[in-house]
Design a protein around this motif. Structure first.
Motif, PDB file in Angstrom:
ATOM      1  N   ASP A  35       0.802  -1.225   0.000  1.00  0.00           N
ATOM      2  CA  ASP A  35       0.000   0.000   0.000  1.00  0.00           C
ATOM      3  C   ASP A  35       0.834   1.274   0.000  1.00  0.00           C
ATOM      4  OD1 ASP A  35       0.973  -0.502   2.516  1.00  0.00           O
ATOM      5  OD2 ASP A  35      -0.807   0.230   3.564  1.00  0.00           O
ATOM      6  N   LYS A  36       2.172   1.138  -0.012  1.00  0.00           N
ATOM      7  CA  LYS A  36       3.039   2.308  -0.061  1.00  0.00           C
ATOM      8  C   LYS A  36       4.060   2.134  -1.187  1.00  0.00           C
ATOM      9  CE  LYS A  36       2.622   3.565   4.821  1.00  0.00           C
ATOM     10  NZ  LYS A  36       3.347   3.801   6.095  1.00  0.00           N
ATOM     11  N   ILE A  49       1.622  14.094 -13.902  1.00  0.00           N
ATOM     12  CA  ILE A  49       0.834  12.864 -14.049  1.00  0.00           C
ATOM     13  C   ILE A  49       0.911  12.025 -12.770  1.00  0.00           C
ATOM     14  CG2 ILE A  49       0.707  10.662 -15.299  1.00  0.00           C
ATOM     15  CD1 ILE A  49       1.636  12.271 -17.796  1.00  0.00           C
ATOM     16  N   ALA A  50       2.095  11.990 -12.159  1.00  0.00           N
ATOM     17  CA  ALA A  50       2.252  11.243 -10.904  1.00  0.00           C
ATOM     18  C   ALA A  50       1.401  11.843  -9.794  1.00  0.00           C
ATOM     19  CB  ALA A  50       3.724  11.220 -10.497  1.00  0.00           C
ATOM     20  N   GLU A  51       1.302  13.172  -9.769  1.00  0.00           N
ATOM     21  CA  GLU A  51       0.471  13.824  -8.749  1.00  0.00           C
ATOM     22  C   GLU A  51      -0.997  13.453  -8.929  1.00  0.00           C
ATOM     23  OE1 GLU A  51       1.465  15.381  -6.203  1.00  0.00           O
ATOM     24  OE2 GLU A  51       3.504  16.081  -6.622  1.00  0.00           O
ATOM     25  N   GLU A  52      -1.427  13.370 -10.190  1.00  0.00           N
ATOM     26  CA  GLU A  52      -2.805  12.953 -10.458  1.00  0.00           C
ATOM     27  C   GLU A  52      -3.000  11.492 -10.075  1.00  0.00           C
ATOM     28  OE1 GLU A  52      -6.803  13.433 -11.780  1.00  0.00           O
ATOM     29  OE2 GLU A  52      -5.214  14.847 -11.218  1.00  0.00           O
ATOM     30  N   ALA A  53      -2.023  10.654 -10.390  1.00  0.00           N
ATOM     31  CA  ALA A  53      -2.096   9.233 -10.015  1.00  0.00           C
ATOM     32  C   ALA A  53      -2.153   9.082  -8.495  1.00  0.00           C
ATOM     33  CB  ALA A  53      -0.884   8.486 -10.567  1.00  0.00           C
ATOM     34  N   LYS A  54      -1.439   9.927  -7.795  1.00  0.00           N
ATOM     35  CA  LYS A  54      -1.437   9.881  -6.324  1.00  0.00           C
ATOM     36  C   LYS A  54      -2.838  10.128  -5.770  1.00  0.00           C
ATOM     37  CE  LYS A  54       0.863  11.957  -2.303  1.00  0.00           C
ATOM     38  NZ  LYS A  54       1.963  12.862  -1.866  1.00  0.00           N
ATOM     39  N   LYS A  55      -3.541  11.097  -6.373  1.00  0.00           N
ATOM     40  CA  LYS A  55      -4.915  11.380  -5.937  1.00  0.00           C
ATOM     41  C   LYS A  55      -5.825  10.184  -6.201  1.00  0.00           C
ATOM     42  CE  LYS A  55      -4.503  16.313  -7.075  1.00  0.00           C
ATOM     43  NZ  LYS A  55      -5.004  17.378  -7.996  1.00  0.00           N
ATOM     44  N   LEU A  56      -5.709   9.626  -7.407  1.00  0.00           N
ATOM     45  CA  LEU A  56      -6.565   8.495  -7.777  1.00  0.00           C
ATOM     46  C   LEU A  56      -6.235   7.244  -6.964  1.00  0.00           C
ATOM     47  CD1 LEU A  56      -6.486   8.957 -11.671  1.00  0.00           C
ATOM     48  CD2 LEU A  56      -8.355   9.563 -10.118  1.00  0.00           C
ATOM     49  N   ALA A  57      -4.970   7.102  -6.584  1.00  0.00           N
ATOM     50  CA  ALA A  57      -4.540   5.903  -5.857  1.00  0.00           C
ATOM     51  C   ALA A  57      -5.125   5.827  -4.457  1.00  0.00           C
ATOM     52  CB  ALA A  57      -3.014   5.859  -5.789  1.00  0.00           C
ATOM     53  N   LYS A 246      -0.473  -3.954 -10.359  1.00  0.00           N
ATOM     54  CA  LYS A 246      -1.670  -4.137 -11.177  1.00  0.00           C
ATOM     55  C   LYS A 246      -2.697  -3.030 -10.911  1.00  0.00           C
ATOM     56  CE  LYS A 246      -1.009  -9.151 -11.399  1.00  0.00           C
ATOM     57  NZ  LYS A 246      -1.502 -10.482 -10.975  1.00  0.00           N
ATOM     58  N   LYS A 247      -2.807  -2.640  -9.643  1.00  0.00           N
ATOM     59  CA  LYS A 247      -3.728  -1.557  -9.295  1.00  0.00           C
ATOM     60  C   LYS A 247      -3.263  -0.230  -9.898  1.00  0.00           C
ATOM     61  CE  LYS A 247      -5.455  -3.518  -4.944  1.00  0.00           C
ATOM     62  NZ  LYS A 247      -5.517  -3.355  -3.475  1.00  0.00           N
ATOM     63  N   LEU A 248      -1.955  -0.006  -9.861  1.00  0.00           N
ATOM     64  CA  LEU A 248      -1.411   1.228 -10.430  1.00  0.00           C
ATOM     65  C   LEU A 248      -1.599   1.272 -11.942  1.00  0.00           C
ATOM     66  CD1 LEU A 248       1.832   1.538  -8.293  1.00  0.00           C
ATOM     67  CD2 LEU A 248      -0.100   3.120  -8.284  1.00  0.00           C
ATOM     68  N   GLU A 249      -1.516   0.109 -12.580  1.00  0.00           N
ATOM     69  CA  GLU A 249      -1.761   0.050 -14.022  1.00  0.00           C
ATOM     70  C   GLU A 249      -3.194   0.488 -14.337  1.00  0.00           C
ATOM     71  OE1 GLU A 249      -1.435  -3.022 -17.830  1.00  0.00           O
ATOM     72  OE2 GLU A 249      -1.115  -3.765 -15.799  1.00  0.00           O
ATOM     73  N   LYS A 250      -4.149   0.026 -13.554  1.00  0.00           N
ATOM     74  CA  LYS A 250      -5.543   0.419 -13.763  1.00  0.00           C
ATOM     75  C   LYS A 250      -5.721   1.926 -13.582  1.00  0.00           C
ATOM     76  CE  LYS A 250      -7.684  -3.980 -12.448  1.00  0.00           C
ATOM     77  NZ  LYS A 250      -8.576  -4.674 -11.478  1.00  0.00           N
ATOM     78  N   ILE A 251      -4.990   2.474 -12.613  1.00  0.00           N
ATOM     79  CA  ILE A 251      -5.073   3.915 -12.353  1.00  0.00           C
ATOM     80  C   ILE A 251      -4.508   4.704 -13.526  1.00  0.00           C
ATOM     81  CG2 ILE A 251      -4.096   5.764 -10.926  1.00  0.00           C
ATOM     82  CD1 ILE A 251      -4.321   3.719  -8.559  1.00  0.00           C
ATOM     83  N   TYR A 252      -3.325   4.320 -13.987  1.00  0.00           N
ATOM     84  CA  TYR A 252      -2.685   5.033 -15.101  1.00  0.00           C
ATOM     85  C   TYR A 252      -3.468   4.870 -16.401  1.00  0.00           C
ATOM     86  CZ  TYR A 252       1.621   6.879 -13.053  1.00  0.00           C
ATOM     87  OH  TYR A 252       2.533   7.622 -12.346  1.00  0.00           O
TER      88      TYR A 252
END
Length: 273
Positions: A35-36, A49-57, A246-252
């Motif tokens: 989870d980290k 893009i990473a900042e946006e991914a951080k919000k979605l994550a 895998k979860k991060l892939e769905k987010i991106y």
């Protein structure tokens, strides 16, 4: 003397046994991403893009810690050494070259975005206006110089020798009908030198830094759909199939991320998935 020797030998053997068990355990131990996740990126679009991914994550109960770098070598070293859990900033040819040269045990987890390279000019509206002996500029690092020369080739300006690989330079031309002078420059410096040449191939992140965009300012550019140079999300090979990845892939690859990219970058950065 005999007793001391026996006790000492027993202690030494016990210590060796414990060390051996610890060593064996260390070799088998694999750190899973949960989870980290500490993510390395370069400044600019990848950081945004990473900042946006951080919000979605956060919706997936994953906390992303972002570390920003200003060079292209350190993020892979940091990932390979365990100081990062993942990085997102590089193309596949760049990654493969680093793996080959430095022995990194890194793997591609998934594609993220592409930065279509463009050709820009301070005076020309078309590459057809180039004249004999004009100067054109290309980045001087191996993978980007080939990419730039290939772009000029696709535009019909010059022709590369058959079979040249990613490390091709201006010395690998088969045809240069206008006898153009090809100036090799540090990629980040090309926008500042645009007035000194007739046309220049500029990496999108540096073009954006100079206020240039693919759609509004380039006179020729790589395809924005199915771009041949996608950037990739990279992890240590042992972590490639972790659930968090895998979860991060769905987010991106989510619609939310696509919408963010379209709104934020006006075509200069495009989804590569």
């Amino acid at each position: 003397m005999k007793k001391w020797t026996k006790r000492s030998l027993t202690g030494i053997l016990a210590g060796v046994a414990l060390f051996s068990l610890a060593a064996c355990g260390g070799e088998k131990e694999e750190v899973r991403l949960t989870d980290k996740v500490t993510l390395g990126v370069t400044g600019g679009p990848h950081q945004q893009i990473a900042e946006e991914a951080k919000k979605l994550a956060k919706k997936e109960d994953i906390h992303i810690e972002i570390k920003t770098f200003d060079d292209y070598n350190t993020p892979n070293t940091a990932l390979n050494d365990g100081d990062l859990d993942a990085n997102n900033y590089q193309t596949i040819p760049f990654l493969e070259t680093q793996k080959k040269d430095k022995g990194y045990k890194l793997s591609i987890a998934f594609k993220t975005v592409a930065f279509p390279m463009g050709i820009y000019s301070d005076g020309l509206k078309s590459l057809k206006d180039l004249k004999k002996g004009d100067k054109i500029a290309v980045p001087n690092d191996p993978s980007n110089e080939y990419r730039a020369l290939k772009l000029f080739e696709d535009a019909g300006v010059l022709k590369l020798k058959k079979g040249v690989e990613e490390k091709a330079t201006k010395n690998d031309l088969a045809e240069n009908p206008l006898d153009l002078e090809i100036v090799e420059l540090e990629a980040s410096q090309i926008p500042a030198q645009l007035k000194e040449v007739k046309a220049a191939a500029i990496n999108t992140n540096f073009a954006m830094g100079a206020g240039l965009t693919i759609n509004d300012d380039s006179i020729y550019h790589e395809p924005t759909k199915n771009n041949p140079y996608p950037n990739v999300f990279v992890v240590r090979t042992d972590n490639k199939n972790d659930d968090a990845v895998k979860k991060l892939e769905k987010i991106y690859h989510s619609k939310e991320m696509k919408d963010f990219i379209a709104k934020e970058f006006n075509g200069s950065v495009v989804p590569a998935f």
